[in-house]
Design an enzyme around this catalytic site. Sequence first.
Site, mmCIF file in Angstrom:
data_model
loop_
_atom_site.group_PDB
_atom_site.id
_atom_site.type_symbol
_atom_site.label_atom_id
_atom_site.label_comp_id
_atom_site.label_asym_id
_atom_site.label_seq_id
_atom_site.Cartn_x
_atom_site.Cartn_y
_atom_site.Cartn_z
ATOM 1 N N HIS A 185 -16.875 -24.900 -33.237
ATOM 2 C CA HIS A 185 -18.331 -24.541 -33.698
ATOM 3 C C HIS A 185 -19.223 -24.229 -33.097
ATOM 4 O O HIS A 185 -19.368 -24.891 -31.958
ATOM 5 C CB HIS A 185 -18.741 -25.687 -35.058
ATOM 6 C CG HIS A 185 -19.225 -26.892 -34.602
ATOM 7 N ND1 HIS A 185 -20.567 -27.392 -34.100
ATOM 8 C CD2 HIS A 185 -18.236 -28.166 -34.175
ATOM 9 C CE1 HIS A 185 -20.381 -28.396 -33.721
ATOM 10 N NE2 HIS A 185 -19.258 -29.124 -33.773
ATOM 11 N N HIS A 205 -23.745 -36.773 -30.437
ATOM 12 C CA HIS A 205 -24.926 -36.615 -30.960
ATOM 13 C C HIS A 205 -26.319 -37.285 -30.280
ATOM 14 O O HIS A 205 -27.321 -37.415 -30.769
ATOM 15 C CB HIS A 205 -25.045 -37.143 -32.361
ATOM 16 C CG HIS A 205 -24.110 -36.166 -33.254
ATOM 17 N ND1 HIS A 205 -24.316 -36.010 -34.803
ATOM 18 C CD2 HIS A 205 -23.194 -35.326 -32.927
ATOM 19 C CE1 HIS A 205 -23.442 -35.199 -35.094
ATOM 20 N NE2 HIS A 205 -22.664 -34.626 -34.291
ATOM 21 N N ASP A 232 -21.131 -31.331 -28.044
ATOM 22 C CA ASP A 232 -20.590 -31.196 -29.398
ATOM 23 C C ASP A 232 -21.236 -29.610 -29.830
ATOM 24 O O ASP A 232 -22.366 -29.763 -30.531
ATOM 25 C CB ASP A 232 -20.973 -32.410 -30.177
ATOM 26 C CG ASP A 232 -20.503 -32.228 -31.656
ATOM 27 O OD1 ASP A 232 -19.860 -31.334 -32.038
ATOM 28 O OD2 ASP A 232 -21.217 -33.055 -32.433
ATOM 29 N N GLU A 237 -21.441 -26.244 -38.765
ATOM 30 C CA GLU A 237 -20.467 -27.455 -38.836
ATOM 31 C C GLU A 237 -21.235 -28.600 -38.968
ATOM 32 O O GLU A 237 -20.923 -29.643 -39.770
ATOM 33 C CB GLU A 237 -19.554 -27.534 -37.553
ATOM 34 C CG GLU A 237 -18.485 -28.433 -37.609
ATOM 35 C CD GLU A 237 -19.090 -29.928 -37.273
ATOM 36 O OE1 GLU A 237 -17.844 -30.894 -37.617
ATOM 37 O OE2 GLU A 237 -19.725 -30.005 -36.791
ATOM 38 N N GLU A 238 -22.451 -28.875 -38.302
ATOM 39 C CA GLU A 238 -23.122 -29.965 -38.285
ATOM 40 C C GLU A 238 -23.781 -30.350 -39.544
ATOM 41 O O GLU A 238 -24.145 -31.643 -39.779
ATOM 42 C CB GLU A 238 -24.233 -29.802 -37.446
ATOM 43 C CG GLU A 238 -23.488 -30.057 -35.647
ATOM 44 C CD GLU A 238 -22.833 -31.030 -35.330
ATOM 45 O OE1 GLU A 238 -22.628 -32.124 -36.155
ATOM 46 O OE2 GLU A 238 -22.462 -31.129 -34.221
HETATM 47 CO CO CO Z 1 -21.097 -32.988 -34.424
HETATM 48 ZN ZN ZN Z 2 -18.802 -31.081 -33.582
#
Ligand code: CO
Ligand code: ZN
Length: 329
Positions: free
Chosen positions: A63, A304, A165, A195-196
């Site tokens: 992503h 995150h 990420d 995605e998040e």
């Molecule tokens: Co994430």
């Molecule tokens: Zn991710």
Amino acid sequence: MNFNSELMKELSDCFSPSGRENNVRELIISEIKDYIDEIRVDALGNLIARKKGTGKKVLFSAHMDQIGLIITHVDEKGFLRFSNVGGIHAKEIIGLTMVFDNGLQGVICCEELKDNEKITMSKLYIDVASTDAEFVKNNFRVGDMCVFKSEYYETKDCVVCRAADDRIGCYIQIEAIKNHPATDNDVYYVFSVQEEVGTRGAKTAGYSIDPDIAVALDVTATGDSLDGIKMDVKLGGGAAIKIMDKSMITHSDVKNLLTRLSEENSIQYQYEVLEFGGTDAGPIHLSREGVPSGVISIPTRNLHSAAEIFNKQDVMECIKLLKATASSK
Ligand code: CO
Ligand code: ZN
């Protein structure tokens, strides 16, 4: 192949929170366009790159979006109230500097709390360091998004950056595309959106491609720091082959394939069971009549946060495993 620090820094420095993936998408297109047979952007903004073949249809997905904050209200004094875009916890962000798409910045502050009062998003605000309320009104609007501002850097064996990420998943796919193995397989590299906020882009990408097998590339947590997560995955332990998370149980055939390919190609790997979270493989494995799916995970500390940490050698092992999967029978 060496770790391409310059490319990873560029990817991590792109401003592209969920639903605003255009910056990073443009960068990825410029990196891969000379190495791909077919490239398109679908209605939601997913970038779908194809290496054509007549064999098995393989889908990879990483992503493009990153977590961020979104302005909900600009007050009379020029302070910004906000909500989260993706998983961000109020107590972990006080004092951090945020940056908007236009380059303007602000720092996250907290109202005075009463004794034992919990820190929640509603107690926080962004101070953009302006005494001119008009300037603030003209430059910050409800719906504007911002992301962590933080400096990319490397140690001897690790990378520290925001948005590992999942820009590291994007990085791995770019490197695999540039070094795509000889194969008859029909290989689709998806760079997905949103995605998040609930693996939204992967849902439509999976449906349109209708693959025989799917493998997502995304970060996973580790059990090797002092944050109390009881988990077997560690930095420097190699590519993590996901067995289960909250969105999917890896199909036995895919688990066995990734394990066999690792062993045959001397790829360092470890098994991963994540007790929270999910990936693009979640919606893809449930698409149409079902798709055998798995995930190659990149072990990452401080998920995150503004300073996520991963190991460069783990990334190399993930690239090898992705390439072996792309050309697998
Ligand atoms: Co994430
Ligand atoms: Zn991710």
